[in-house]
Design an enzyme around this catalytic site. Structure first.
Site, PDB file in Angstrom:
ATOM      1  N   GLU A  32       5.488  -7.589  -3.139  1.00  0.00           N
ATOM      2  CA  GLU A  32       6.632  -8.462  -2.847  1.00  0.00           C
ATOM      3  C   GLU A  32       7.759  -8.268  -3.869  1.00  0.00           C
ATOM      4  O   GLU A  32       8.292  -9.221  -4.417  1.00  0.00           O
ATOM      5  CB  GLU A  32       6.183  -9.923  -2.798  1.00  0.00           C
ATOM      6  CG  GLU A  32       5.129 -10.152  -1.729  1.00  0.00           C
ATOM      7  CD  GLU A  32       4.733 -11.610  -1.534  1.00  0.00           C
ATOM      8  OE1 GLU A  32       4.832 -12.381  -2.500  1.00  0.00           O
ATOM      9  OE2 GLU A  32       4.313 -11.959  -0.417  1.00  0.00           O
ATOM     10  N   ASP A  92      -2.343 -14.236   4.008  1.00  0.00           N
ATOM     11  CA  ASP A  92      -1.720 -15.073   2.970  1.00  0.00           C
ATOM     12  C   ASP A  92      -1.951 -16.554   3.249  1.00  0.00           C
ATOM     13  O   ASP A  92      -1.031 -17.242   3.698  1.00  0.00           O
ATOM     14  CB  ASP A  92      -0.211 -14.757   2.941  1.00  0.00           C
ATOM     15  CG  ASP A  92       0.454 -15.316   1.711  1.00  0.00           C
ATOM     16  OD1 ASP A  92      -0.249 -15.786   0.817  1.00  0.00           O
ATOM     17  OD2 ASP A  92       1.701 -15.287   1.664  1.00  0.00           O
ATOM     18  N   GLU A 127       0.979 -24.526   0.829  1.00  0.00           N
ATOM     19  CA  GLU A 127       2.161 -23.734   1.166  1.00  0.00           C
ATOM     20  C   GLU A 127       2.373 -23.596   2.675  1.00  0.00           C
ATOM     21  O   GLU A 127       3.438 -23.898   3.195  1.00  0.00           O
ATOM     22  CB  GLU A 127       2.027 -22.342   0.531  1.00  0.00           C
ATOM     23  CG  GLU A 127       3.149 -21.413   0.923  1.00  0.00           C
ATOM     24  CD  GLU A 127       2.977 -20.010   0.351  1.00  0.00           C
ATOM     25  OE1 GLU A 127       2.051 -19.800  -0.461  1.00  0.00           O
ATOM     26  OE2 GLU A 127       3.767 -19.137   0.729  1.00  0.00           O
TER      27      GLU A 127
HETATM   28  C1  GCV Z   1       4.046 -16.251  -5.987  1.00  0.00           C
HETATM   29  C2  GCV Z   1       3.031 -15.710  -0.859  1.00  0.00           C
HETATM   30  C3  GCV Z   1       3.941 -16.805  -1.327  1.00  0.00           C
HETATM   31  C4  GCV Z   1       4.700 -16.400  -2.568  1.00  0.00           C
HETATM   32  C5  GCV Z   1       3.701 -15.997  -3.622  1.00  0.00           C
HETATM   33  C6  GCV Z   1       2.830 -14.892  -3.069  1.00  0.00           C
HETATM   34  C7  GCV Z   1       1.723 -14.499  -4.018  1.00  0.00           C
HETATM   35  O1  GCV Z   1       3.769 -14.654  -0.366  1.00  0.00           O
HETATM   36  O2  GCV Z   1       4.808 -17.149  -0.313  1.00  0.00           O
HETATM   37  O3  GCV Z   1       5.475 -17.479  -2.983  1.00  0.00           O
HETATM   38  O4  GCV Z   1       4.348 -15.579  -4.785  1.00  0.00           O
HETATM   39  O5  GCV Z   1       2.204 -15.310  -1.897  1.00  0.00           O
HETATM   40  O6  GCV Z   1       0.620 -14.945  -3.824  1.00  0.00           O
HETATM   41  O7  GCV Z   1       1.985 -13.754  -4.943  1.00  0.00           O
END
Ligand code: GCV
Length: 856
Positions: free
Chosen positions: A318, A397, A425
């Protein structure tokens, strides 16, 4: 003696005490089993953890039993009845006081004091509770295998006491399932928390560690009470400046407040730090200069934080930098960091959440779910022994339901830990009730049948299956400064539940739910049964109204991950695709015709998933692309199941409100009212989800709901059909989150939307669907003819600044007497850029609301 009554303001749950409320287990008096408890406490151990345990015991006995226990002055010293100071117990066998006593110590220390005691076999951090007689006295022993064990044994005792259990019933021993039981906080140095819904960071503010770390210390106490022994204090999207010398000194202050609770601090690090803050021209893990930089950094950290636990790493993920930039593997990067930490006993938690978020949507073989296994499986055996690969429970995720990641069965010569997410989340962000131990237990009990034998996930991460020395359980908590830590009282059940499962993954979610309810709301059986039932039903309810059949949470994945937005899954590089077409839906992940993801599982499980007939139906669309007309085992089509499940889920969410209402008067008014507000909001949000997802699928499939519900809402009057003064339409994205894809906004100081009632006279429930942006606090009035009958303010903190599923809200007024010809008016007053947006009014004859109870 005047004792505080259960439910008195002094003991009312305000959320900050969470499950450590220490309310008296009985309304009146002390449980008989504690009448004869010793009054003196002897602490044989000199550690800060043992001191915390002793203080906690005194605190708990005072609060729950109205007894002040007498302690010696200073750790390790005894005072006998005539207060004669004795020798420090650590140095030589203790002289025990000439009276009954609680005795705290390590098993070695307790054995020295009671040579006749046969200590049970314990693992590190385990504990034993035992009562015995010696020297003509009774001793209640809390013995830990080590200092943490003393603390955990004490909390175990106090939690049992709060539930009315006698010391005798609590006698026995326990050891944790695995050495790693950590929470990750995704806190940023500016004080925000990524995916945190419980207020700002308790660690950071304005780029520095907070001057007042009281809350951080209280958090460590909460964590210790459930056996958590590690906390990563910063976001895995790590700010390298946390490794600046000044920040290390500041972080050491956090470690200081953690230490008395046995919680070791760890840091998430940015693998590019040697370049970004070290002034080097590279961060190549293969470069000896880079390795030396990390060694020096580790040395500096340990000089400030001698019990530092280690690093957590998110790399090549990411947008985070990673070893791939230099053609190096995750093992190269992890091992370099591990070598720096090794001399100090530190570990590296290297996250397997590595994937390409620019996948080609047109490539039917592309599959994000494959990434972790494809990248890490070939590296099995290459990781240093102080590296742990931290693997998210599922391959995508933290969705409402995912299969267990195949990587767990694929890494046999590597330490691994499961990463769960406590912060909700994708699961309603603490504004909706989703009790997660049910979900986590499902995952932990999943058996991938590695090596053709029974290998449940929980045993893999415990290190039992592949005989790994390190392993365990990590969860993203992202708790914050809110009084109740998580933003909702009920969400604390998830933090508690994680600790309980990390300690013992065999604990049933039912047990955890009942325990947590008792500790939080008291021991009234009606409360315990009702709250437990609600908790246990909640995951499936949420799944029903968001993404059943393995569709995952059909939320806005490019936005805040909150409201419904099924189309957002598709046509982008993120790979959370559901591949819905006009004919069918689901990702084909089969080996035969799909992405081959299923082939990453051991044969027995791969075989089960490969065929739609044997694939569990709650994962059907995760594994298969099927026509909407595909029939499930019960004969119902996929499309009708999608419709039905959403309607069931919304009805069940409404049922949660009714269940909670039955507890009025049985729990304290303030938390009762706060949770009622949350559940009422959730019931509205569930309807929003239901309508958005079912309308989207109806349009996509062209197949109507056999029960005629989808798209037909006879009680609703859309704004477009009302007489509007000042309100004007705006397009809503995604279209399915508002009637006809439009909301109505007010561009002046006040606007109105009127409707004339033309149905039979009677009592009605009136609902107004409006949108509540993060900023601005519009006010609304509802008028019956000229009479104002309701006023409310759109001041919730929903995650959006536009009318859509993220900001959808519902105001409900029951008991409105309506006669033909009555005029109902919504009056909207914009505020601070929020244009008092509305969608529709619903007028429902009373009795038409759903009051069905939830399934256990
Ligand atoms: C901290 C998901 C979340 C992100 C998070 C990522 C991760 O994509 O939306 O906010 O980043 O997971 O676990 O690294």
């Amino acid at each position: 003696m005047v004792r505080a009554q259960q439910g008195s303001p002094a003991l009312a749950p305000d959320g900050s005490r969470a499950w450590l409320r220490y309310a008296p287990p009985l309304r009146e008096g002390i449980p008989a089993a504690y009448e004869a408890m010793p009054a003196a406490v002897v602490n044989l151990d000199g550690s800060p953890e043992a001191a915390s345990a002793q203080n906690e015991l005194v605190r708990g006995a005072r609060a729950m039993l109205d007894r002040t226990l007498r302690t010696a002055e200073g750790n390790g010293f005894l005072l006998s009845r005539n207060t004669r100071p004795l020798k420090p117990c650590r140095l030589k066998p203790c002289e025990l006081p000439d009276e009954d006593a609680w005795v705290l110590g390590t098993t070695a220390e307790v054995r020295r004091a009671f040579p006749a005691w046969s200590a049970p076999e314990l693992q590190p951090e385990g504990f034993a509770l035992a009562a015995g007689r010696a020297h003509g006295h009774t001793y209640w022993l809390i013995a830990g295998e080590d200092a943490r064990g003393i603390l955990y044994g004490t909390f175990h005792l106090l939690e049992g006491m709060a539930q009315g259990q006698s010391f005798a019933a609590l006698e026995g021993s326990e050891s944790p399932a695995a050495p790693i039981r950590w929470v990750n906080q995704w806190d940023n140095l500016n004080g925000t928390i990524e995916r945190g819904y419980g207020g700002p960071s308790m660690f950071f503010e304005d780029g520095h560690v907070r001057s007042d770390l009281t809350r951080a210390g209280e958090y460590a106490r909460l964590l210790a009470s459930i056996g958590i022994n590690g906390c990563t204090i910063n976001n895995v999207n790590a700010n390298p400046h946390l490794l600046d010398p000044e920040m290390i000194r500041e972080a050491a202050r956090i470690a200081d407040v953690f230490r008395p609770w046995g919680v070791r601090l760890s840091l998430a690090v940015d693998i590019a730090s040697p370049q970004s803050i070290g002034g080097m021209d590279t961060y190549d893990p293969g470069d000896p200069r880079v390795a030396a930089w990390w060694r020096a950094k580790a040395d500096a950290i340990y000089a400030a934080i001698p019990d530092f636990a280690g690093f957590v790493v998110k790399a090549d993920s990411e947008g985070q930098p990673g070893p791939s930039r230099y053609g190096r593997s995750p093992a190269d990067a992890a091992n370099m960091l591990a070598a720096a930490l090794k001399p100090h006993g530190g570990i590296v938690m290297y996250r397997a959440f590595v994937y390409n978020h620019h996948l080609d949507w047109h490539d039917m073989k592309a599959d994000r779910a494959r990434a972790a296994y494809d990248i890490f499986h070939p590296l099995d055996g290459q990781f240093a022994d102080n590296v742990v690969v931290q693997i998210k429970n599922g391959p995508i995720d933290f969705q409402v339901r995912e299969p267990v990641s195949p990587l767990f069965a694929g890494l046999r010569k590597t330490n691994d830990a499961v990463e769960l997410e406590i912060t909700q989340e994708y699961l309603g962000q603490q504004r909706q009730l989703v009790y997660l131990p049910t979900q986590w237990s499902t995952y932990l009990n999943f058996d991938p049948h590695a090596e053709n034998r029974s290998t449940p996930l929980k045993e893999i991460v415990e290190g039992k299956v592949f005989h790994r020395p390190l392993g365990g359980f990590v969860a993203v908590a992202s708790a914050g400064m809110d009084t109740n830590w998580m933003g909702s009282d009920l969400a604390l059940a998830n933090l508690y539940g994680f600790g309980r499962l990390a300690w013992n993954p065999n604990t049933a979610p039912e047990t955890i739910a009942a325990e947590w309810t008792r500790l939080t709301f008291g021991n009234d059986p009606t409360v315990v049964n009702t709250v437990s039932r609600m908790l246990l039903a909640s995951w499936h309810i949420y799944e029903n109204y968001t993404g059943p059949l393995g569709l995952q949470t059909l939320t806005n994945i490019t936005g805040p991950h909150y409201g419904p937005a099924p189309q957002s899954q598709e046509n982008n590089g993120w790979g959370q695709w559901i591949r819905a077409t006009h004919e069918g839906v689901g990702m084909d992940r089969t080996v035969a015709t799909g992405t081959g993801f299923i082939g990453q599982y051991p044969p027995q499980v791969a075989k089960m998933y490969e065929s739609p007939a044997s694939c569990p139906e709650n994962l059907l669309l995760f594994m298969h692309h099927v026509p909407y007309t595909y029939r499930l085992h019960n004969g119902k089509t996929v499309i009708q199941t999608i419709y039905d499940d959403h309607y069931t889920g919304a009805m069940e969410a409404a049922g949660l409100v009714e269940e909670w209402k039955t507890l009025n008067g049985l729990i304290d008014p303030e938390p009762h009212a706060a949770t009622l507000r949350m559940l009422e909001y959730q019931a509205g949000e569930a309807v929003e989800w239901r309508d958005a997802v079912t309308r989207w699928f109806a349009k996509m499939s062209g197949i109507p709901d056999a029960l005629g519900r989808v798209g037909h809402y006879p009680n609703r009057i859309p704004a477009a059909a009302m007489q509007l003064d000042g309100y004007t339409p705006v397009e809503v994205t995604p279209w399915e989150t508002a009637t006809d894809g439009k909301a109505y906004v007010c561009g002046q100081t006040m606007c109105t939307a009127k409707t004339s009632f033309a149905r039979a006279a009677g009592w009605y429930t009136v609902r107004v669907r409006y949108f509540d942006y993060l900023h601005g606090a519009s006010t609304f009035r509802l008028l019956l003819n000229q009479q104002p009958i309701a006023v409310w303010t759109a001041d919730n903190t929903l995650p959006g600044e536009a009318p859509n599923g993220d900001t959808s809200s519902r105001y409900t007024l029951v008991g409105v007497p309506l006669r033909p010809g009555d005029v109902l008016t919504i009056e909207g007053h914009p505020n601070d850029g929020e244009p008092a947006p509305i969608d529709f009014m619903a007028i429902e004859p009373e009795g038409a609301t759903h009051t069905a109870t939830t399934k256990p």
